[in-house]
Write a protein that holds these residues in place. Structure first.
Motif, mmCIF file in Angstrom:
data_model
loop_
_atom_site.group_PDB
_atom_site.id
_atom_site.type_symbol
_atom_site.label_atom_id
_atom_site.label_comp_id
_atom_site.label_asym_id
_atom_site.label_seq_id
_atom_site.Cartn_x
_atom_site.Cartn_y
_atom_site.Cartn_z
ATOM 1 N N ARG A 188 -8.472 34.009 41.396
ATOM 2 C CA ARG A 188 -7.209 34.645 41.002
ATOM 3 C C ARG A 188 -7.311 36.163 41.113
ATOM 4 O O ARG A 188 -6.380 36.827 41.612
ATOM 5 N N LEU A 189 -8.429 36.719 40.684
ATOM 6 C CA LEU A 189 -8.602 38.168 40.766
ATOM 7 C C LEU A 189 -8.702 38.635 42.216
ATOM 8 O O LEU A 189 -8.160 39.688 42.578
ATOM 9 N N LEU A 190 -9.361 37.855 43.058
ATOM 10 C CA LEU A 190 -9.417 38.216 44.472
ATOM 11 C C LEU A 190 -8.028 38.240 45.091
ATOM 12 O O LEU A 190 -7.709 39.129 45.890
ATOM 13 N N VAL A 191 -7.190 37.276 44.727
ATOM 14 C CA VAL A 191 -5.808 37.274 45.211
ATOM 15 C C VAL A 191 -5.059 38.494 44.674
ATOM 16 O O VAL A 191 -4.304 39.157 45.398
ATOM 17 N N GLU A 192 -5.280 38.821 43.420
ATOM 18 C CA GLU A 192 -4.644 39.997 42.822
ATOM 19 C C GLU A 192 -4.969 41.270 43.602
ATOM 20 O O GLU A 192 -4.133 42.169 43.725
ATOM 21 N N PHE A 193 -6.182 41.325 44.160
ATOM 22 C CA PHE A 193 -6.597 42.516 44.888
ATOM 23 C C PHE A 193 -6.404 42.399 46.401
ATOM 24 O O PHE A 193 -6.901 43.243 47.146
ATOM 25 N N GLY A 194 -5.706 41.361 46.857
ATOM 26 C CA GLY A 194 -5.316 41.338 48.257
ATOM 27 C C GLY A 194 -5.734 40.159 49.094
ATOM 28 O O GLY A 194 -5.405 40.094 50.277
ATOM 29 N N ALA A 195 -6.451 39.189 48.517
ATOM 30 C CA ALA A 195 -6.830 38.003 49.291
ATOM 31 C C ALA A 195 -5.624 37.085 49.479
ATOM 32 O O ALA A 195 -4.670 37.116 48.690
#
Length: 541
Positions: A188-195
């Motif tokens: 989820r955090l990776l998606v938050e930062f652009g994944a």
């Protein structure tokens, strides 16, 4: 919320097809389905080329909640439909002990970054110390190394912002069982930062080195914006220990930084740091790992084997996993498989050479590559001097890497599999064209390998050829040495995640508690939780 497992849909389906399928399973009109979230997507290729997707989805239905959901599910009597708890990941409440200094984290790989991010978001103002350079400068430095062979020991494929994973395939699958929700929180955090949001549900998610570089940069920026520090070219050179407790670290030989909570998230290649830790009395022990070679095949060969087609369209390039137990009892298996990728020079010490695999997000290269590695244990390591036994695996790695460097004169030594079998240097490539980042040359790889490793690789390749047709083709390209599969040491920690030297919280892959981007990030989160559980957020007032 209702969880439906094993929803099967053909390639090329759209969301309306999925709504119709869910409607049929639940026996409610499609228009009554309020939310539909994909939780997992995998590929069912058992009847190739008739391939389908299999999904797990979470659904809510208008006007149906709580006891009504339970009644609906019970009425269906379908073991693939169940009521799902909607709870997610939660941080612990902050503790009561005060901090006189901010927590210090060594390393900005996944373990260090995720630990630092969670602490920064909770007001702890962590200091992250990275021996290498920021990701943009580091990327240019690595490109120069691949072109010229000029190595920077502190900023390379292993060291710098993002850690070793920055120059990899960015694989996010993990075998760690996770009842805490940390795995999904990492994604989820990776998606938050652009994944890409698809990493939240695809079976074998990956990011790619090009996208991962942007993500780690954004994470570091937020840590700094929240009052933390991310300091590059800041190598920790000593640890100040008094009466069994960590008091401070020394940076670049001269700067002292005091702290009560130190997180060594140093990665598997920080050998000089391992040596200093051992010298300062931090408990450490040698552990098993694996070594071997990288192998390249045409990606179309892997696609044909796995999916029954050379061009995989929406499926993307196929991956594989092969494993075998040899007659002598050693495990030989594929590791860090990179569809559409490159074999890269991943060295970090002068006079020593190691390789790794890397893919960009689109995985558009012509070759598939993976490490074929063989388990080694402390019994295989050279006899160490008294008091240095914990570093015997490091000595084993270094000897292999010195021999690899010598074989190739500093370039990646390469050999066709058929010539490896016959114990002769290759003269030219076959139909498999090389895909490398870094200079390479032909050599006899058997000259640098222990005989036990050579035998295991030969036996493994013969077996893998029966699993994947053409895997043992004579023109498959070997390259070595693959020696950095995991840390050669473990830094023990107790049930509260603390070293025998108080105030030190060993973390991530370098400490022996992770094996890849996701598990390292999860361990970083776990350490952050422990620091939060103990201490109040840091203030300098």
């Amino acid at each position: 919320m209702i969880r439906i497992n094993q929803i099967k849909l053909p390639l090329g389906h759209d969301r309306q097809d999925m709504l119709a399928k869910v409607s049929s399973v639940l026996g409610v009109p499609a228009g009554e389905i309020h939310t539909l979230d994909i939780m997992k997507q995998s590929v069912d290729a058992r009847k190739k080329p008739d391939i389908s997707y299999s999904y797990s989805v979470d659904v809510t239905v208008r006007g149906i909640a709580g006891k009504k959901e339970e009644k609906l599910v019970n009425r269906l009597r379908n073991r693939n439909v169940l009521v799902q708890d909607g709870g997610g990941y939660c941080l612990p409440r902050p503790g009561t002990a005060g901090l006189s200094h901010p927590p210090v984290i060594i390393g900005t790989g996944p373990a260090g970054l995720f630990c630092g991010l969670l602490l920064a978001r909770q007001g702890y103002r962590p200091i992250l110390l990275e021996r290498g350079e920021d990701v943009d400068t580091r990327t240019k430095r690595v490109a120069g190394f691949w072109e010229t062979g000029k190595l920077c020991p502190d900023s390379n494929v292993q060291f710098g912002e993002g850690g070793a994973g920055t120059f990899s395939d960015g694989k996010l699958n993990t075998l760690v069982k996770d009842a805490s929700g940390r795995n999904r929180e990492v994604l989820r955090l990776l998606v938050e930062f652009g994944a890409d949001p698809s990493i939240l549900y695809v079976n074998k998610p990956h990011i790619g080195t090009d996208v991962l570089s942007r993500i780690v940069k954004a994470m570091g920026r937020e840590i700094a914006d929240l009052g933390g520090q991310v300091r590059f070219s800041s190598r920790v050179t000593d640890f100040i220990v008094e009466q069994g407790r960590l008091k401070a670290v020394m940076v670049n030989g001269s700067e002292r930084i005091d702290t009560e909570a130190l997180v060594p998230a140093i990665g598997h290649s920080a050998r000089d740091t391992f040596e200093v830790l051992l010298d300062r009395g931090i408990p450490m022990e040698a552990k098993a790992f694996a070594v071997g070679l990288r192998v390249q095949h045409p990606q179309k060969l892997i696609n044909q084997s796995q999916y029954g087609m050379e061009e995989c369209r929406e499926l993307g390039p196929a991956s594989y996993k092969v494993t075998r137990q040899t007659a002598e009892g050693r495990g030989v298996y594929s590791f860090c498989m990179c569809p559409g990728g490159y074999v890269v020079n991943a060295s970090s010490e002068p006079g020593r050479l190691a390789v790794n695999g890397m893919s960009y997000h689109d995985r558009a290269g012509d070759n598939a590559n993976s490490a074929l590695i063989v388990t080694v244990t402390p019994e295989d390591f050279p006899v160490a001097e008294a008091g240095r036994e914990a570093l015997a695996g490091v000595a084993f790695q270094r000897k292999l890497e010195e021999d690899a460097f010598g074989l190739g004169g500093g370039m990646i030594p390469v050999q066709l599999y058929g010539d490896f079998k016959e114990n002769r240097i290759s003269a030219s490539f076959g139909e498999v064209k090389p895909a490398f980042k870094g200079q390479y040359c032909f050599a006899n790889l058997r000259e640098m390998l222990p005989e036990s490793i050579t035998k295991a690789l030969l036996e493994g390749m013969e077996g893998f050829g029966h699993m994947i047709k053409g895997f043992d083709r004579p023109d498959a390209i070997f390259a070595g040495i693959e020696s950095r599969t995991s840390s050669p040491v473990r830094i023990p920690r107790d049930g509260n995640l603390e070293s025998g030297v108080r105030g030190i919280f060993p973390c991530g892959e370098g400490a022996g508690y992770a094996g890849g981007i996701t598990s390292a990030a999860m361990d970083g989160i776990r350490i952050a939780e422990e620091i939060i559980r103990r201490y109040r957020p840091f203030t300098d007032s």
